[in-house]
Design a protein around this motif. Sequence first.
Motif, PDB file in Angstrom:
ATOM      1  N   TYR A 280      45.853 -56.993-110.825  1.00  0.00           N
ATOM      2  CA  TYR A 280      46.966 -56.742-111.731  1.00  0.00           C
ATOM      3  C   TYR A 280      47.541 -55.345-111.574  1.00  0.00           C
ATOM      4  N   GLY A 281      48.859 -55.265-111.801  1.00  0.00           N
ATOM      5  CA  GLY A 281      49.546 -53.988-111.818  1.00  0.00           C
ATOM      6  C   GLY A 281      50.772 -54.084-112.696  1.00  0.00           C
ATOM      7  N   LEU A 282      51.622 -53.057-112.649  1.00  0.00           N
ATOM      8  CA  LEU A 282      52.821 -52.986-113.480  1.00  0.00           C
ATOM      9  C   LEU A 282      54.033 -52.888-112.574  1.00  0.00           C
ATOM     10  N   MET A 283      55.005 -53.781-112.777  1.00  0.00           N
ATOM     11  CA  MET A 283      56.169 -53.888-111.892  1.00  0.00           C
ATOM     12  C   MET A 283      57.444 -53.546-112.646  1.00  0.00           C
ATOM     13  N   ASP A 284      58.407 -52.907-111.932  1.00  0.00           N
ATOM     14  CA  ASP A 284      59.708 -52.639-112.534  1.00  0.00           C
ATOM     15  C   ASP A 284      60.686 -53.763-112.196  1.00  0.00           C
ATOM     16  N   ARG A 285      61.932 -53.639-112.649  1.00  0.00           N
ATOM     17  CA  ARG A 285      62.927 -54.700-112.495  1.00  0.00           C
ATOM     18  C   ARG A 285      63.373 -54.878-111.042  1.00  0.00           C
ATOM     19  N   ASN A 286      63.059 -53.907-110.202  1.00  0.00           N
ATOM     20  CA  ASN A 286      63.408 -54.007-108.784  1.00  0.00           C
ATOM     21  C   ASN A 286      62.300 -54.641-107.961  1.00  0.00           C
ATOM     22  N   GLY A 287      61.226 -55.049-108.628  1.00  0.00           N
ATOM     23  CA  GLY A 287      60.118 -55.667-107.910  1.00  0.00           C
ATOM     24  C   GLY A 287      59.165 -54.658-107.303  1.00  0.00           C
ATOM     25  N   LYS A 288      59.272 -53.384-107.680  1.00  0.00           N
ATOM     26  CA  LYS A 288      58.392 -52.339-107.164  1.00  0.00           C
ATOM     27  C   LYS A 288      57.229 -52.123-108.133  1.00  0.00           C
ATOM     28  N   PHE A 289      56.047 -51.866-107.581  1.00  0.00           N
ATOM     29  CA  PHE A 289      54.885 -51.583-108.413  1.00  0.00           C
ATOM     30  C   PHE A 289      54.942 -50.140-108.907  1.00  0.00           C
ATOM     31  N   VAL A 290      55.041 -49.997-110.223  1.00  0.00           N
ATOM     32  CA  VAL A 290      54.961 -48.681-110.849  1.00  0.00           C
ATOM     33  C   VAL A 290      53.495 -48.259-110.938  1.00  0.00           C
ATOM     34  N   VAL A 291      52.641 -49.222-111.258  1.00  0.00           N
ATOM     35  CA  VAL A 291      51.192 -49.038-111.221  1.00  0.00           C
ATOM     36  C   VAL A 291      50.661 -50.046-110.202  1.00  0.00           C
ATOM     37  N   PRO A 292      49.952 -49.581-109.170  1.00  0.00           N
ATOM     38  CA  PRO A 292      49.507 -50.489-108.102  1.00  0.00           C
ATOM     39  C   PRO A 292      48.667 -51.642-108.636  1.00  0.00           C
ATOM     40  N   ASN A 293      48.736 -52.759-107.929  1.00  0.00           N
ATOM     41  CA  ASN A 293      47.939 -53.936-108.308  1.00  0.00           C
ATOM     42  C   ASN A 293      46.512 -53.741-107.775  1.00  0.00           C
ATOM     43  N   GLU A 294      45.717 -53.047-108.567  1.00  0.00           N
ATOM     44  CA  GLU A 294      44.343 -52.742-108.165  1.00  0.00           C
ATOM     45  C   GLU A 294      43.360 -52.916-109.329  1.00  0.00           C
ATOM     46  N   TYR A 295      43.832 -53.588-110.382  1.00  0.00           N
ATOM     47  CA  TYR A 295      43.000 -53.729-111.566  1.00  0.00           C
ATOM     48  C   TYR A 295      42.621 -55.193-111.805  1.00  0.00           C
ATOM     49  N   ASP A 296      41.475 -55.365-112.439  1.00  0.00           N
ATOM     50  CA  ASP A 296      40.977 -56.699-112.743  1.00  0.00           C
ATOM     51  C   ASP A 296      41.608 -57.246-114.021  1.00  0.00           C
ATOM     52  N   PHE A 297      42.195 -56.350-114.820  1.00  0.00           N
ATOM     53  CA  PHE A 297      42.787 -56.743-116.106  1.00  0.00           C
ATOM     54  C   PHE A 297      43.810 -55.692-116.489  1.00  0.00           C
ATOM     55  N   PHE A 298      44.888 -56.142-117.154  1.00  0.00           N
ATOM     56  CA  PHE A 298      45.964 -55.239-117.558  1.00  0.00           C
ATOM     57  C   PHE A 298      46.485 -55.739-118.890  1.00  0.00           C
ATOM     58  N   TYR A 299      46.604 -54.851-119.886  1.00  0.00           N
ATOM     59  CA  TYR A 299      46.982 -55.289-121.229  1.00  0.00           C
ATOM     60  C   TYR A 299      47.970 -54.307-121.831  1.00  0.00           C
ATOM     61  N   ASN A 300      49.024 -54.854-122.449  1.00  0.00           N
ATOM     62  CA  ASN A 300      50.061 -54.034-123.071  1.00  0.00           C
ATOM     63  C   ASN A 300      49.588 -53.533-124.427  1.00  0.00           C
ATOM     64  N   LEU A 301      49.375 -52.227-124.537  1.00  0.00           N
ATOM     65  CA  LEU A 301      48.969 -51.607-125.798  1.00  0.00           C
ATOM     66  C   LEU A 301      50.171 -51.277-126.678  1.00  0.00           C
ATOM     67  N   LEU A 302      51.387 -51.535-126.185  1.00  0.00           N
ATOM     68  CA  LEU A 302      52.660 -51.267-126.861  1.00  0.00           C
ATOM     69  C   LEU A 302      52.960 -49.767-126.852  1.00  0.00           C
ATOM     70  N   GLY A 303      54.206 -49.446-127.093  1.00  0.00           N
ATOM     71  CA  GLY A 303      54.622 -48.051-127.105  1.00  0.00           C
ATOM     72  C   GLY A 303      54.686 -47.431-125.726  1.00  0.00           C
ATOM     73  N   GLY A 304      54.695 -48.267-124.660  1.00  0.00           N
ATOM     74  CA  GLY A 304      54.758 -47.722-123.300  1.00  0.00           C
ATOM     75  C   GLY A 304      53.411 -47.401-122.705  1.00  0.00           C
ATOM     76  N   TYR A 305      52.333 -47.925-123.275  1.00  0.00           N
ATOM     77  CA  TYR A 305      50.979 -47.671-122.764  1.00  0.00           C
ATOM     78  C   TYR A 305      50.273 -48.992-122.464  1.00  0.00           C
ATOM     79  N   TYR A 306      49.419 -48.953-121.452  1.00  0.00           N
ATOM     80  CA  TYR A 306      48.745 -50.159-120.990  1.00  0.00           C
ATOM     81  C   TYR A 306      47.265 -49.863-120.751  1.00  0.00           C
ATOM     82  N   GLN A 307      46.452 -50.816-121.151  1.00  0.00           N
ATOM     83  CA  GLN A 307      45.015 -50.715-120.883  1.00  0.00           C
ATOM     84  C   GLN A 307      44.724 -51.305-119.511  1.00  0.00           C
ATOM     85  N   THR A 308      43.937 -50.609-118.731  1.00  0.00           N
ATOM     86  CA  THR A 308      43.522 -51.102-117.420  1.00  0.00           C
ATOM     87  C   THR A 308      42.027 -51.392-117.439  1.00  0.00           C
ATOM     88  N   LYS A 309      41.593 -52.270-116.541  1.00  0.00           N
ATOM     89  CA  LYS A 309      40.161 -52.539-116.402  1.00  0.00           C
ATOM     90  C   LYS A 309      39.847 -52.752-114.931  1.00  0.00           C
TER      91      LYS A 309
END
Length: 400
Positions: free
Chosen positions: A318-347
């Motif tokens: 899992y990672g975080l992608m923008d509207r252009n299809g680019k990874f803002v956060v690389p897909n290197e996590y086993d889990f990704f969760y939206n904590l809201l407010g622009g923050y995300y939990q990684t695992k």
Amino acid sequence: KYGLIDKNGNYIVAPTYDSICPFSSECCIMEKDSLYGFMEFGTGKILLQPQFQKLFYYTEDLCVVQKGKSLGLVNKNAKVVCPTVMQDFKDMSGPGAVAIQNDTSNEVSMLLSLIEGNGPSKKGIVNRKGEIIIPPKYDELFDDLPDAGFYFPFVRSKNVKIDSSANVTGAEPVLIGKYGIIDTTGKIISEPIFDELPVYGDGMFRIKIGEKYGYANADGKIVIEPAYDYAVAFSEGKAIVSKGSVVSIIDKTGKKLVENLGPGAGLYRFHDGLAICRSMDGKYGFLDTTGKRVIPPTLDFADDFDGGRAIVSLNNFYGLMDRNGKFVVPNEYDFFYNLLGGYYQTKTTEGKTGVVDSVGNVILQPIYDEVFHLQKNYFTVELGELNGCYDLHGKEIFTP
């Protein structure tokens, strides 16, 4: 024995009660001979004589009272606002709560109906004042959207036998009947005429009559006739619908904005101007309001866009992608969760969690056992069996 005294030590109420405890600034609860009642603070005036076998705190302004097998509601002024005729109240988490009433003449049937959720029980609605705004008359009442302002009553079809033995253990019972719409003031927007739970979005309800889907407006009037094999709820003024193998985008008048999205379009709602699409081989991507696949369907998983970002999975990471299809956060996590407010939990694959923000900055390195964003200005972490606290920039406030 308990009583009340004033600041000079003089008795307001002589100590003749088994207990007295505060309920609100206006009244307190007293107990005598295993029965409960209410008296006025300051004067000791009896507002409700001891008559209830049990009391339960419900909200700051309401108390559940029990008389015999039935429950009612008393407000902060010691007024019975809902008479003792109910058997249960759902949590008052929104503008109202579902009240459940049973036939108490048969205790076995009453208990079974409470446990199994079917049988002779009827559901209604009480508001935050505890007043009955919809009398218990429905077989079920869904409170999925009270914050949006709606409840959905259900009337079970008569002469329909449900084979409970065919249900998987723990599965929800199959409901066969009609659904309606009620707002949180108790106004009936639509009597139960729909064959599926309405789905609200963007001021419209997706509804089903027979085997076809259509739309009703916020007043319950059908404005787009049920003619689709499937449809999703409106969002951002648009909805994706299907007839046979043809998938289209329509506006709130039913006009087709895009005639045919082609194979593998998917049926998802628009968020931030993009909707998830799914290819014929099960891969995910995103299409825009013209139907163009702006992010090709190559992903293993995709969540809706929120604030210009979407959680996606590629190669099972899992990672975080923008509207252009680019990874803002690389897909290197086993889990990704939206904590809201622009923050995300990684695992990580090792099970350690951290926090990143929407532009890719690492706020907390993934070294913790758990991370919570319970207060908007802080992160709480667990490490070992210890807790700590960090601010939104990752600065340590309390060491774990």
